[in-house]
Every structure is written in C-alpha cells, then in structure tokens.
Design a protein around this motif. Structure first.
Motif, mmCIF file in Angstrom:
data_model
loop_
_atom_site.group_PDB
_atom_site.id
_atom_site.type_symbol
_atom_site.label_atom_id
_atom_site.label_comp_id
_atom_site.label_asym_id
_atom_site.label_seq_id
_atom_site.Cartn_x
_atom_site.Cartn_y
_atom_site.Cartn_z
ATOM 1 N N SER A 1 47.836 31.879 42.070
ATOM 2 C CA SER A 1 47.752 32.749 40.895
ATOM 3 C C SER A 1 47.794 34.237 41.208
ATOM 4 N N PHE A 2 47.050 34.664 42.225
ATOM 5 C CA PHE A 2 46.961 36.109 42.460
ATOM 6 C C PHE A 2 48.328 36.726 42.763
ATOM 7 N N PRO A 3 49.109 36.153 43.683
ATOM 8 C CA PRO A 3 50.449 36.713 43.913
ATOM 9 C C PRO A 3 51.334 36.653 42.668
ATOM 10 N N GLU A 4 51.154 35.625 41.848
ATOM 11 C CA GLU A 4 51.937 35.540 40.608
ATOM 12 C C GLU A 4 51.571 36.662 39.647
ATOM 13 N N HIS A 5 50.283 36.998 39.558
ATOM 14 C CA HIS A 5 49.870 38.134 38.730
ATOM 15 C C HIS A 5 50.577 39.414 39.168
ATOM 16 N N VAL A 6 50.627 39.624 40.486
ATOM 17 C CA VAL A 6 51.280 40.818 41.008
ATOM 18 C C VAL A 6 52.761 40.824 40.636
ATOM 19 N N LYS A 7 53.425 39.684 40.795
ATOM 20 C CA LYS A 7 54.850 39.581 40.470
ATOM 21 C C LYS A 7 55.106 39.791 38.982
ATOM 22 N N LEU A 8 54.276 39.189 38.137
ATOM 23 C CA LEU A 8 54.437 39.352 36.690
ATOM 24 C C LEU A 8 54.315 40.813 36.290
ATOM 25 N N ALA A 9 53.313 41.488 36.854
ATOM 26 C CA ALA A 9 53.102 42.897 36.519
ATOM 27 C C ALA A 9 54.279 43.752 36.957
ATOM 28 N N GLU A 10 54.829 43.448 38.130
ATOM 29 C CA GLU A 10 55.976 44.212 38.622
ATOM 30 C C GLU A 10 57.220 43.962 37.784
ATOM 31 N N GLU A 11 57.430 42.707 37.391
ATOM 32 C CA GLU A 11 58.654 42.345 36.667
ATOM 33 C C GLU A 11 58.647 42.817 35.224
ATOM 34 N N HIS A 12 57.460 42.812 34.594
ATOM 35 C CA HIS A 12 57.400 43.089 33.155
ATOM 36 C C HIS A 12 56.585 44.336 32.813
ATOM 37 N N ASN A 13 56.404 45.223 33.784
ATOM 38 C CA ASN A 13 55.657 46.467 33.563
ATOM 39 C C ASN A 13 54.261 46.168 33.015
ATOM 40 N N GLY A 14 53.555 45.300 33.730
ATOM 41 C CA GLY A 14 52.231 44.890 33.292
ATOM 42 C C GLY A 14 51.237 46.020 33.170
ATOM 43 N N ALA A 15 51.408 47.077 33.960
ATOM 44 C CA ALA A 15 50.474 48.208 33.874
ATOM 45 C C ALA A 15 50.474 48.795 32.470
ATOM 46 N N GLU A 16 51.659 48.931 31.891
ATOM 47 C CA GLU A 16 51.752 49.475 30.528
ATOM 48 C C GLU A 16 51.550 48.401 29.477
ATOM 49 N N ARG A 17 52.073 47.209 29.753
ATOM 50 C CA ARG A 17 52.104 46.178 28.716
ATOM 51 C C ARG A 17 50.771 45.464 28.531
ATOM 52 N N TRP A 18 50.061 45.172 29.638
ATOM 53 C CA TRP A 18 48.788 44.453 29.481
ATOM 54 C C TRP A 18 47.660 45.006 30.361
ATOM 55 N N GLY A 19 47.784 46.264 30.769
ATOM 56 C CA GLY A 19 46.672 46.926 31.452
ATOM 57 C C GLY A 19 46.406 46.455 32.861
ATOM 58 N N SER B 1 14.460 40.584 33.135
ATOM 59 C CA SER B 1 15.674 40.891 33.880
ATOM 60 C C SER B 1 16.895 40.488 33.069
ATOM 61 N N ALA B 2 18.026 41.090 33.397
ATOM 62 C CA ALA B 2 19.280 40.791 32.706
ATOM 63 C C ALA B 2 20.433 40.975 33.680
ATOM 64 N N SER B 3 21.548 40.284 33.415
ATOM 65 C CA SER B 3 22.703 40.329 34.321
ATOM 66 C C SER B 3 24.014 40.504 33.568
ATOM 67 N N PRO B 4 24.138 41.540 32.750
ATOM 68 C CA PRO B 4 25.415 41.738 32.056
ATOM 69 C C PRO B 4 26.527 42.121 33.029
ATOM 70 N N GLU B 5 27.750 41.754 32.681
ATOM 71 C CA GLU B 5 28.930 42.158 33.443
ATOM 72 C C GLU B 5 29.600 43.297 32.703
ATOM 73 N N ILE B 6 30.023 44.333 33.432
ATOM 74 C CA ILE B 6 30.594 45.534 32.826
ATOM 75 C C ILE B 6 31.996 45.761 33.381
ATOM 76 N N TYR B 7 32.980 45.907 32.498
ATOM 77 C CA TYR B 7 34.380 46.071 32.895
ATOM 78 C C TYR B 7 34.935 47.355 32.294
ATOM 79 N N ALA B 8 35.253 48.320 33.124
ATOM 80 C CA ALA B 8 35.959 49.507 32.644
ATOM 81 C C ALA B 8 37.438 49.179 32.528
ATOM 82 N N ARG B 9 38.046 49.541 31.398
ATOM 83 C CA ARG B 9 39.460 49.225 31.172
ATOM 84 C C ARG B 9 40.327 50.477 31.237
#
Length: 409
Positions: free
Chosen positions: A73-91, A278-286
């Motif tokens: 999966s990970f290499p496929e993610h990289v390929k998809l982003a390169e082929e379809h401008n994933g940086a702009e299209r899906w962040g 205690s709490a364990s939230p996950e935080i994602y900067a987009r």
C-alpha cells in the motif's frame, strides 16, 4: 477466435476500499469497457465516503499493520499521488508523527470522549510503541523546534514514530471521492442502493440483490460474475458469517484563528488531566491548516445504514476540551465538524480479510476488517483484489495467505 470472457463486477460499498478497488480494476491491463462492467453499489443517499472513509484521520504509515498489505500500500500511495497530483487533489504529504506525553491544564470537565451508550475501546493505532522516561529541557523532551502548537511547559516527552519518509497523510474524503471519480473516467458506474444478498447458482455468484435507495419498496438484482464485499462494518448484513464487529469513534475538526499556522505533525497523545484522569486523543494537522482530532472507540450498536449513525455531542466536546488543555492554538480555534463513524474490526483478531471466499461462492471476494488502517491499506487491498479478479486468480503483488477469507470463515 477464443471467446472473450465477459465480466460483470459489483463492488458493494463506496468507502475507500470499494472506491479504490473500482479504480484498480479499471486500471488493470486486461480491463476494457467492451468486456468488463464495473458497478459500485453504495447504501448512503449522500454518495460515497459517508462512513469512516470520510471521517478518518487519513494517516498513511510504513509502520502500520499488517505488514503484508502495508508493504504494497505505501508505495502505491506514493505512485497515486505522483500520477494524479495527490498533493493538490487529496492533500497528500509526508508529515512528522510522534507520541506526545504530558499534562493538561484545567479547563472544566474534560470527559472521556467515549460516546453515550458504549463502553471504551482502544483503536490500537500505536500498538507496540513504548512510553519513554520523563526528561527536563525542550531538547531532552524531544520536542521538534517547529512543533510550537503544544505547550512546552506541559510536555513530558515527545518521541518520533518514524523517519521523515515513514509517515504521510491524505484527506480521507477527498482521497475516496477522487478514487471513484478517476474510476468513473474509465467507465465505472455508481448506483445508490442497499445490498441485501449475494445470489449464486452452482456455488458461483450470479448477482447482487439490493433495495433501491430512491424507492425503498423497489428490489432489484444486478447480474454479476464477480462480487467484492467491501461494506466495512456493514459487511455482515450481506454475509452474516463474516466475523466483523463495529467500533464507533467520534472526531472533530478545528479551524485555528486567522494568522495561526499549525505545523505539519500527527500526535498520538497521553494527557494527564486534573483529578488523575487521563485521555489519549489523536491530533492531525492538515495541509489546509484544519486540525482533525479523534477520541477513543466505543461499542455502541451499529445502525442499519451509515446515514443513521448517531453523534454524541458530549463526546465531541470532551475531545475538544482534551486537546484545548495542551494547546492554546486549538483552544482558540473554531469547531467546524462534530462527527462519528464505525470502524470494521475482525472479532477473532488479526485481519483485515482480503481475498476470494470460495467456501461460500466462487467469484465472491471479501475486503473488510481494516480497523483504523482502511485509508492506509486501501491501495494495496484494491490492487490485490484487482489482480485476483482480472488476472489468473493469483495476487502478483504479495502473499496475503494470512489474510485469506478461509482463515476467518
């Protein structure tokens, strides 16, 4: 001339697994609109990505699990982003990711973040990562210089979970809808309807019977030579023998004040709150400066349709209070979304379940049980399913024997 095999493929479920599968099927070398018809059947009236696929954090990690599918999966993610401008299209972007431990300031009742009507369940994303001892200075604490949106004085420690190229992210809704849009460009169709059953004759699938979303009294059957069941937590409603349970998780998105920039990090937190809570939230900067935050899972009852998922506003407020206790920037931000989704979990442990379920019927393929790693592992799952259907019923990309349906059914 040899007769060309006609394939009618029905993909049940328009989440990231289903939409990615449609994409990879439509990109397979043996795909042709003259010989292959692909339909994505989605139960939501609002279209695809209405469940966990649109409400997840969007983490893509080399250190995710299981290894068999991550390595595809990970290499496929990289390929998809390169082929379809994933940086702009899906962040798509690589991102810092670490385990943060510290104390939270008193801001009123923080709560647990667990939804009403359910008991707490861990999402187990950081399984296998150990806590570290408490250092003194910022450097000793391990805080990166640009991680300024959590308070240094509240920090006990920060430990990176991978190198700079080991963790990435996507916006899950944009990624899922993009996969379907790209599949549609190749002739894939979307039908809104709730799958009822997979039909078979002589132990081979022949179709999918579904309830029309626009007319609940209308029952129809789509002809099928191949069926991919990728309906996430709802998969057992079609194949009851599937050992899939549902875990609900709440999340919020926060928009910081104008002029405030949130540096690119994903944090898995352990926050010691006042009164020994205690709490364990996950935080994602987009990339668009939005911040996604999710809390723990719970075992509340799965509704009949993704459109009927209930949101516990108190759970969302608890999650908001927890991250506000360690970050002034998030405390002063505006809540954009309060949401909940259900994650598919294999009851017997392990998973996901990927492959042909020929004990039930030839031509029936299962792709579900991805827990919190659905976005991460979707391309690998989809690529393997496409190879099994469009090729010689063997996956060329990797050995997924441990994930085969025969081990779970």
């Amino acid at each position: 001339m040899d007769k060309v095999e006609q394939r009618n493929i029905v993909v049940i479920g328009g989440g990231i697994i289903g939409c990615s599968t449609a994409y990879y099927l439509s990109r397979h070398p043996s795909y042709s609109t003259s010989t292959t018809n692909i339909i994505v059947l989605e139960a939501s009236a609002n279209g695809v990505a209405q469940g966990a696929s649109g409400k997840a954090g969007g983490l893509v990690a080399k250190w995710a699990y299981p290894r068999e599918i991550v390595d595809i999966s990970f290499p496929e993610h990289v390929k998809l982003a390169e082929e379809h401008n994933g940086a702009e299209r899906w962040g798509w972007r690589f991102i810092g990711c670490g385990s943060w431990e510290g104390e939270g300031e008193a801001l009123g009742e923080s709560g647990s973040g667990v939804g009403k009507g359910g008991k707490r369940k861990s999402l187990e994303k950081t399984l296998g990562f150990e806590a570290t001892a408490a250092p003194e200075s910022r450097a000793d604490k391990g805080l990166p210089d640009d991680l300024t949106w959590v308070k240094e004085e509240l920090t006990t420690s920060y430990s990176p979970m991978s190198g700079p190229d080991g963790t990435a992210q996507v916006h899950p809704y944009l990624f899922t809808t993009s996969m379907l849009d790209l599949a549609k460009e190749k002739g894939v169709q979307l039908i809104k309807g709730t799958a009822i059953s997979v039909e078979q004759v002589n132990h081979h699938v022949t179709g999918v019977t579904y309830r029309d979303r626009s007319d609940s009294g209308r029952i129809q059957t789509l002809p099928a030579t191949h069926v991919v069941l990728s309906a996430g937590a709802w998969s057992p409603s079609v194949i009851p023998s599937l050992p899939i349970a549902a875990t609900r998780a709440h999340s919020v998105t926060i928009r910081p004040k104008a002029g405030v920039t949130i540096s690119p990090y994903v944090l898995f937190t352990e926050i010691l709150l006042p009164h020994s809570h205690s709490a364990s939230p996950e935080i994602y900067a987009r990339p668009d400066n939005e911040v996604y935050v999710c809390g723990p899972g719970d075992d509340s009852i799965l509704p009949g349709n993704v459109d009927d998922v209930e949101i516990d506003l108190a759970a969302c407020q608890s999650i908001t209070n927890q991250v506000a206790s360690i970050s002034q920037e998030l405390r002063e931000g505006t809540i954009n979304k309060r949401q909940a989704c259900f994650l598919p979990v294999v009851r017997t442990g392990g998973g996901p379940i990927i492959g042909e379920a020929d004990k039930i019927a030839k031509g029936l393929y299962i792709a579900t049980g991805h827990t919190c790693w659905g976005i991460c592992n979707a391309p690998g799952t989809a690529k393997v399913i496409a190879e099994l259907i469009m090729g010689t019923r063997k996956a060329r990309s990797g050995n997924l024997t441990k994930l085969a349906p025969s081990r779970f059914l």
